[in-house]
Design an enzyme around this catalytic site. Sequence first.
Site, PDB file in Angstrom:
ATOM      1  N   GLU A  94       0.803  -1.234   0.000  1.00 18.37           N
ATOM      2  CA  GLU A  94       0.000   0.000   0.000  1.00 18.37           C
ATOM      3  C   GLU A  94       0.838   1.288   0.000  1.00 18.37           C
ATOM      4  OE1 GLU A  94      -3.137  -0.415   2.942  1.00 18.37           O
ATOM      5  OE2 GLU A  94      -4.045  -2.042   1.783  1.00 18.37           O
ATOM      6  N   GLU A 109      -4.439  -8.747  -1.110  1.00 18.32           N
ATOM      7  CA  GLU A 109      -4.902  -8.573   0.276  1.00 18.32           C
ATOM      8  C   GLU A 109      -6.366  -8.196   0.281  1.00 18.32           C
ATOM      9  OE1 GLU A 109      -2.527  -6.027   3.031  1.00 18.32           O
ATOM     10  OE2 GLU A 109      -4.490  -5.437   3.793  1.00 18.32           O
TER      11      GLU A 109
END
Length: 522
Positions: A258, A362
Site C-alpha cells: 500500500e 490482500e
Amino acid sequence: MSVQMIIVPLLFSICIATLSLGCQVKQHIEGESFICVCNEEHCDSISTEPNSLDDHLTIFQTDKSSHRLAKSLIHVNDLITDSGEIADIHVLINATDRKQQIIGFGGAFTDATGININKLPDSLADKLIEDYFGPNGLQYTVCRVVIGGSDFSDRPYSYDDVENDFELKHFSLVNDDYQYKIKYIRKALNLTSDLKLFGSSWSPPTWLKTSGKFNGLGILKDEPGSIYWKTYANYLVKFLQAYEALGINFWGLTPENEPNVGLNPGWRWNALGFTGSMMRDFIKKDLGPALKAAGYDKEKLKMMIYDDNLSNLNYFINGIVNDPEAAQYVSGIAYHWYTRKYHEALSEAHYAHPEYFLLSTEACEGFRSTEAHLTLGNWTRAENIAADVIEGLNNWSNGWVDWNLVLDENGGPNWAGNWVDAFIFVNDSAPEYYKQPMFYAFGHFSKFLRPGSTRVGHSISAGMVDENVKITTFLSPSNDLIFTLLNRNQKSIKLSIAGFDEKPFLFTFEPRSITTIIKPLK
Ligand SMILES: *[C@@H]1O[C@H](CO)[C@@H](O)[C@H](O)[C@H]1NC(C)=O
Ligand SMILES: *[C@@H]1O[C@H](CO)[C@@H](O)[C@H](O)[C@H]1NC(C)=O
Ligand SMILES: *[C@@H]1O[C@H](CO)[C@@H](O)[C@H](O)[C@H]1NC(C)=O
Ligand SMILES: *[C@@H]1O[C@H](CO)[C@@H](O)[C@H](O)[C@H]1NC(C)=O
Ligand SMILES: *[C@@H]1O[C@H](CO)[C@@H](O)[C@H](O)[C@H]1NC(C)=O
Ligand SMILES: *[C@@H]1O[C@H](CO)[C@@H](O)[C@H](O)[C@H]1NC(C)=O
C-alpha cells in the site's frame, strides 16, 4: 446460545450421493449463519475428491442455512431439459472462448497468524494448517509473507534498527520470523510442494525514512539512486536471501505494501509512501538492478507492482509499465479490495497491458472503524468475498489472496488497533478454533479453480441480469467445465444453462448460496 449438531446435507430428490462434512455447528448471532468448531475431539474436513465423474454433474453447495461444501451428483439423464420459458436467467457457456489462467488462491503468513496458531495444542495447530493446505482442506497455492512487521504484529520493528547501517551489517531475521512465520510456512510447504510465496514489506528501518518513524507520512530519504533508496532495495534482497538460506524460496515480491497510505500524515501503522513515478524510479535505479545482481531475474522472482486498492490502479501503474527500463523487471500487478466495485480497473489494465498478470494480494472484512471487526458466522461477509473473487476473475484477475490466515476473537492482535475479520479464528481461553462461512465460500474457488484453470466465456441473456447473482465459468487443466454461481437473493432462482451438456438444462440455486457445478467436457 450455542447449538451442537452434525450437519447432514440436504438430499436433492435426484441426487444419488452426498457427503457429510461433519461440521460441529455453533451459532452465535440470531439471524446469522454458523461457524464450525474444531477442537481435539472433533473437526470437520473437506474431502471433495473425485471432483468430477463422467455423465454426471458434481455439485458443491455452501449456504446460509445449513450446507458447507456439501457434495451431490446428478446423472445427465436426470437433468430437466429447458423448455425455454420458465427460467429466471438464461446462461450460455462458450468453452472455446478461452481467457486468462489461474495462478492460485491463498492467504497471508503474518505475525498475528503465528501468535494465534501458537496458542493451540500441536495436534490442532497441524489440523489448522491442513485445513488451509491439505488435500482435505482449501488447498492453498499462493501465500503472502510479511517482510518484517506489519500492524498485525505485537510491535513495529524492522530487520535492522541500527542507525545508518547502510551496509546492513546488522540485518537479521528476528524471533518473530522463526516462531510465527517460518514454523508454519514449513508445515504448509510440507503439504504443498509447489506453494508460491511472495513477500511484501510495510516499513523499512526508520533511519531510511524522512519521518524517522514506522507510521505516518514517510518516504525514503534523498532521491532514487541514492544510498537510502539503494539500502532499501538491498534490505529486500537480504530478506529473500535469509529465507532462502533456511530452505524457503520466494516466487514473488511487491516493492511495498500500500504505497499510497505512506503519503498520508495521519496513517496509524507501518508504511512507506511511493507515488507511481517514485516507484518507477525505485524499480529502475535501485530494486531492479539489486535483484538482478543477486540472481533474482524475472524467471526466478515475479515482481508485482502497486499492491494497493483498486480505485487508483491505472493511474499508478501506467507510468511504470510505459517506461521500458522499469517495465523490464515487472511481471504482474497486485491489487487490494478495500475500494471494491472498481474491478473495471482490472479489465482496463489487462486490455492496455495484457503481458502482466493481475493478483488480488490482500482483502479482509471488518476493516471499517464503523462496523464490527470480527463477527461470528456472518453470511454477508461470505457473500462479499465470493462476489469480489468472481468480479475480479470476470475482469481478468489471475487469483486472490486473503489477509491474515488466523486471528483471535477480537480480530487481532494488532499493535495499532486495526482489528479485522478472518476465515479462521482461535479461542483465547480454550483449545479451539473456528471456521467462518467465508472459509467455505472461498473454498469454492481455491479447491476447484486449480492453478492452470482457464476462464471460459459465458453470456447472460439480455434483460435478465440480476445484481444478486454472480457467475463465473472455467475449464480445469483436466478438462472439467466448472460453473460457479453466487445467489444473494432470499429466494431460489432457476437458471437455464446451455453449453454445459448436449442440451440446455434447468437448475435451481438455493437462496443465499454459493454453488459449484463440475462436469467433464466432452
Ligand atoms: C465462442 O467463442 C469463440 C472463440 O472466441 C468464437 O469464435 C465463437 O463465435 C463463440 N461462439 C458463440 C456461439 O458465441
Ligand atoms: C513434514 O512431513 C513429514 C512426514 O509427514 C513429517 O515427518 C515432518 O515432521 C513434517 N515437517 C513439518 C515441518 O511439519
Ligand atoms: C484507497 O486508495 C486511495 C487512493 O490511494 C486512498 O485515498 C484511500 O484512502 C484508500 N482506501 C482505503 C480504504 O484504503
Ligand atoms: C467488472 O467489475 C465491475 C465492477 O466490480 C462489475 O460491475 C462487472 O460486472 C465486472 N465485469 C464482468 C465482466 O463481470
Ligand atoms: C456482517 O457483515 C456485514 C458486512 O461487513 C456488516 O454490515 C454486518 O453488520 C455484519 N453483521 C453483524 C451481525 O455484525
Ligand atoms: C471460547 O471458550 C470459552 C471457554 O470455553 C467459551 O466460553 C467461549 O464461548 C468460546 N468462544 C467461542 C467464540 O465459542
